[in-house]
Design a protein around this motif. Structure first.
Motif, PDB file in Angstrom:
ATOM      1  N   GLN A 178     137.873  30.012  54.687  1.00  0.00           N
ATOM      2  CA  GLN A 178     139.113  30.735  54.385  1.00  0.00           C
ATOM      3  C   GLN A 178     139.466  30.607  52.910  1.00  0.00           C
ATOM      4  OE1 GLN A 178     142.393  29.062  56.549  1.00  0.00           O
ATOM      5  NE2 GLN A 178     143.846  30.655  55.972  1.00  0.00           N
ATOM      6  N   LEU A 179     139.268  29.428  52.350  1.00  0.00           N
ATOM      7  CA  LEU A 179     139.557  29.194  50.936  1.00  0.00           C
ATOM      8  C   LEU A 179     138.670  30.068  50.051  1.00  0.00           C
ATOM      9  CD1 LEU A 179     141.248  27.440  48.979  1.00  0.00           C
ATOM     10  CD2 LEU A 179     139.436  25.719  49.104  1.00  0.00           C
ATOM     11  N   VAL A 180     137.387  30.152  50.379  1.00  0.00           N
ATOM     12  CA  VAL A 180     136.469  31.010  49.620  1.00  0.00           C
ATOM     13  C   VAL A 180     136.884  32.474  49.743  1.00  0.00           C
ATOM     14  CG1 VAL A 180     134.079  31.795  49.383  1.00  0.00           C
ATOM     15  CG2 VAL A 180     134.551  29.392  49.906  1.00  0.00           C
ATOM     16  N   ALA A 181     137.189  32.908  50.967  1.00  0.00           N
ATOM     17  CA  ALA A 181     137.565  34.300  51.198  1.00  0.00           C
ATOM     18  C   ALA A 181     138.875  34.661  50.509  1.00  0.00           C
ATOM     19  CB  ALA A 181     137.673  34.563  52.699  1.00  0.00           C
ATOM     20  N   SER A 182     139.742  33.680  50.295  1.00  0.00           N
ATOM     21  CA  SER A 182     141.027  33.934  49.643  1.00  0.00           C
ATOM     22  C   SER A 182     140.897  34.098  48.139  1.00  0.00           C
ATOM     23  CB  SER A 182     142.014  32.802  49.952  1.00  0.00           C
ATOM     24  OG  SER A 182     142.293  32.740  51.334  1.00  0.00           O
ATOM     25  N   CYS A 183     139.834  33.539  47.558  1.00  0.00           N
ATOM     26  CA  CYS A 183     139.627  33.675  46.118  1.00  0.00           C
ATOM     27  C   CYS A 183     139.210  35.109  45.781  1.00  0.00           C
ATOM     28  CB  CYS A 183     138.565  32.690  45.635  1.00  0.00           C
ATOM     29  SG  CYS A 183     139.115  30.966  45.638  1.00  0.00           S
ATOM     30  N   ASP A 184     139.478  35.513  44.565  1.00  0.00           N
ATOM     31  CA  ASP A 184     139.147  36.875  44.140  1.00  0.00           C
ATOM     32  C   ASP A 184     137.651  37.076  43.978  1.00  0.00           C
ATOM     33  OD1 ASP A 184     141.998  37.661  43.678  1.00  0.00           O
ATOM     34  OD2 ASP A 184     141.848  36.057  42.197  1.00  0.00           O
ATOM     35  N   LEU A 185     136.959  36.037  43.548  1.00  0.00           N
ATOM     36  CA  LEU A 185     135.521  36.080  43.306  1.00  0.00           C
ATOM     37  C   LEU A 185     134.910  34.773  43.804  1.00  0.00           C
ATOM     38  CD1 LEU A 185     135.658  37.337  39.595  1.00  0.00           C
ATOM     39  CD2 LEU A 185     135.198  38.761  41.606  1.00  0.00           C
ATOM     40  N   ALA A 186     133.613  34.796  44.080  1.00  0.00           N
ATOM     41  CA  ALA A 186     132.942  33.563  44.502  1.00  0.00           C
ATOM     42  C   ALA A 186     131.495  33.563  44.038  1.00  0.00           C
ATOM     43  CB  ALA A 186     133.013  33.408  46.014  1.00  0.00           C
ATOM     44  N   ILE A 187     131.100  32.437  43.473  1.00  0.00           N
ATOM     45  CA  ILE A 187     129.704  32.179  43.104  1.00  0.00           C
ATOM     46  C   ILE A 187     129.222  31.058  44.012  1.00  0.00           C
ATOM     47  CG2 ILE A 187     128.111  31.506  41.270  1.00  0.00           C
ATOM     48  CD1 ILE A 187     129.630  34.103  40.675  1.00  0.00           C
ATOM     49  N   ALA A 188     128.058  31.238  44.627  1.00  0.00           N
ATOM     50  CA  ALA A 188     127.580  30.236  45.574  1.00  0.00           C
ATOM     51  C   ALA A 188     126.192  29.735  45.217  1.00  0.00           C
ATOM     52  CB  ALA A 188     127.562  30.812  46.988  1.00  0.00           C
ATOM     53  N   ALA A 189     125.948  28.470  45.510  1.00  0.00           N
ATOM     54  CA  ALA A 189     124.597  27.916  45.424  1.00  0.00           C
ATOM     55  C   ALA A 189     123.730  28.605  46.466  1.00  0.00           C
ATOM     56  CB  ALA A 189     124.633  26.413  45.677  1.00  0.00           C
ATOM     57  N   ASP A 190     122.452  28.753  46.168  1.00  0.00           N
ATOM     58  CA  ASP A 190     121.588  29.496  47.085  1.00  0.00           C
ATOM     59  C   ASP A 190     121.303  28.747  48.380  1.00  0.00           C
ATOM     60  OD1 ASP A 190     119.842  27.576  46.078  1.00  0.00           O
ATOM     61  OD2 ASP A 190     118.553  29.017  45.044  1.00  0.00           O
ATOM     62  N   ASP A 191     121.723  27.478  48.461  1.00  0.00           N
ATOM     63  CA  ASP A 191     121.584  26.745  49.717  1.00  0.00           C
ATOM     64  C   ASP A 191     122.934  26.505  50.401  1.00  0.00           C
ATOM     65  OD1 ASP A 191     122.668  24.883  47.984  1.00  0.00           O
ATOM     66  OD2 ASP A 191     121.180  23.314  48.393  1.00  0.00           O
ATOM     67  N   ALA A 192     123.989  27.173  49.917  1.00  0.00           N
ATOM     68  CA  ALA A 192     125.309  27.033  50.534  1.00  0.00           C
ATOM     69  C   ALA A 192     125.312  27.687  51.914  1.00  0.00           C
ATOM     70  CB  ALA A 192     126.373  27.669  49.647  1.00  0.00           C
ATOM     71  N   ARG A 193     126.211  27.199  52.766  1.00  0.00           N
ATOM     72  CA  ARG A 193     126.357  27.773  54.100  1.00  0.00           C
ATOM     73  C   ARG A 193     127.837  27.956  54.416  1.00  0.00           C
ATOM     74  NH1 ARG A 193     123.389  24.121  58.231  1.00  0.00           N
ATOM     75  NH2 ARG A 193     124.324  22.493  56.930  1.00  0.00           N
ATOM     76  N   PHE A 194     128.114  28.970  55.216  1.00  0.00           N
ATOM     77  CA  PHE A 194     129.486  29.353  55.499  1.00  0.00           C
ATOM     78  C   PHE A 194     129.655  29.551  57.000  1.00  0.00           C
ATOM     79  CE2 PHE A 194     128.126  30.749  51.382  1.00  0.00           C
ATOM     80  CZ  PHE A 194     129.198  30.540  50.537  1.00  0.00           C
ATOM     81  N   GLY A 195     130.856  29.277  57.496  1.00  0.00           N
ATOM     82  CA  GLY A 195     131.065  29.510  58.916  1.00  0.00           C
ATOM     83  C   GLY A 195     132.504  29.294  59.346  1.00  0.00           C
ATOM     84  N   THR A 196     132.799  29.823  60.519  1.00  0.00           N
ATOM     85  CA  THR A 196     134.094  29.606  61.179  1.00  0.00           C
ATOM     86  C   THR A 196     133.766  29.048  62.565  1.00  0.00           C
ATOM     87  OG1 THR A 196     134.038  31.969  61.770  1.00  0.00           O
ATOM     88  CG2 THR A 196     135.415  31.328  59.907  1.00  0.00           C
ATOM     89  N   PRO A 197     133.415  27.750  62.636  1.00  0.00           N
ATOM     90  CA  PRO A 197     132.836  27.179  63.853  1.00  0.00           C
ATOM     91  C   PRO A 197     133.841  26.704  64.895  1.00  0.00           C
ATOM     92  CG  PRO A 197     132.833  25.541  62.119  1.00  0.00           C
ATOM     93  CD  PRO A 197     133.399  26.815  61.511  1.00  0.00           C
ATOM     94  N   GLY A 198     135.118  27.032  64.699  1.00  0.00           N
ATOM     95  CA  GLY A 198     136.137  26.524  65.612  1.00  0.00           C
ATOM     96  C   GLY A 198     135.855  26.823  67.068  1.00  0.00           C
ATOM     97  N   VAL A 199     135.322  28.029  67.364  1.00  0.00           N
ATOM     98  CA  VAL A 199     135.085  28.417  68.750  1.00  0.00           C
ATOM     99  C   VAL A 199     134.160  27.428  69.458  1.00  0.00           C
ATOM    100  CG1 VAL A 199     133.114  29.931  68.235  1.00  0.00           C
ATOM    101  CG2 VAL A 199     134.582  30.411  70.219  1.00  0.00           C
ATOM    102  N   SER A 200     133.309  26.744  68.694  1.00  0.00           N
ATOM    103  CA  SER A 200     132.377  25.790  69.287  1.00  0.00           C
ATOM    104  C   SER A 200     133.062  24.510  69.754  1.00  0.00           C
ATOM    105  CB  SER A 200     131.270  25.443  68.278  1.00  0.00           C
ATOM    106  OG  SER A 200     130.537  26.600  67.923  1.00  0.00           O
TER     107      SER A 200
END
Length: 274
Positions: free
Chosen positions: A130-152
């Protein structure tokens, strides 16, 4: 641009957030590496106070969010949340207040006059995504991972959904929310969650270079533009054009527009309002 560097005064107790300013860029570093930079009560309070101060600071022309340790942000502090299940109301009041405070921080990022750029390393999950999505721009490392795992774990990521669904296409957002699966950096780029990828370890330098390029532009124009971007996209097409024309008219009458156009015609560098 002349380089000047300042560091915020050292707090009397260890702060979960560190701020460093240079070249018109405020660098905010999440500094709870042992807790994967989870958004504890203290972290949210520090972010809220710092963002409020930056919003009023005319010397800051861009903001960058980064993190210490192997993770960008793992979301809310589940240990803090679980402790409140012992409250008489089973934590209802605390949970409502916590989620409200988190929403306020996310909205403060969007409402900042200055662009905010995330430099993402490791994982960014749940409220961290959510924090990343709230920013205007984002640069990520090529091994970064993203998720919304709450449902699990039986908790749908409803508040992260608000930012995520505004950053990526609906079906991509729904897949992330319904499965809880982590996506890799390449998928995050394809989904539109991040702007570009760099080799791991270079994300902060790349984000800082981008922030400095933005900081060289007219802060007045950026303020007009960022606010207008988020408002117009919530409007019907005709209303959006009417609103954008009003904003551009006001921008045209600003001193920086007069200076910038005059400098372009005269073939000289512009001198922006500070």
């Amino acid at each position: 641009m002349t380089t000047t560097a300042t560091r915020a005064p050292a707090p009397t107790t260890a702060s979960p957030l560190r701020r460093e300013d240079a070249d018109g860029v405020a660098l905010l570093v999440l500094d709870r590496p042992g807790a994967r930079n989870a958004l504890s009560d203290a972290m949210l309070a520090a972010l809220a106070d710092t963002l409020a101060a930056i919003a009023q600071d005319r010397s800051v022309r861009a903001v960058m969010l980064a993190a210490e340790g192997p993770a960008f942000c793992a979301g809310h502090d589940l240990k803090e949340m679980t402790a409140h299940r012992a409250d008489p109301d089973r934590g209802r009041a605390y949970f409502a207040d916590l989620l409200g405070r988190c929403a306020t921080v996310m909205q403060a990022i969007v409402a900042l006059p200055q662009p905010a750029i995330a430099a993402v390393n490791g994982i960014a999950t749940a409220a961290g995504c959510q924090l990343v999505a709230s920013c205007d721009l984002a640069i990520a490392a090529d091994d970064a991972r993203f998720g919304t795992p709450g449902v699990s774990i039986g908790l749908f990521c409803s508040t992260p959904m608000v930012a995520l669904s505004r950053a990526v296409a609906a079906k991509h957002a729904m897949e992330m929310l319904l499965t809880g699966d982590l996506i890799g950096a390449e998928e995050a780029l394809r989904f539109g969650l991040v702007n570009r990828l760099v080799p791991a370890g270079q994300e902060r330098a790349e984000a800082l270079a981008l922030a400095r390029r933005i900081a060289e532009k007219s802060a007045v124009a950026i303020r007009y533009g960022k606010a207008a971007f988020y408002k117009q996209r919530e409007l019907p097409l005709a209303e959006a054009y009417h609103y954008a024309a009003e904003v551009m008219t006001e921008n045209m009458l600003a001193r920086d527009a007069e200076e910038g156009i005059g400098a372009f015609v005269a073939k000289r560098p512009p001198v922006w309002e500070r």
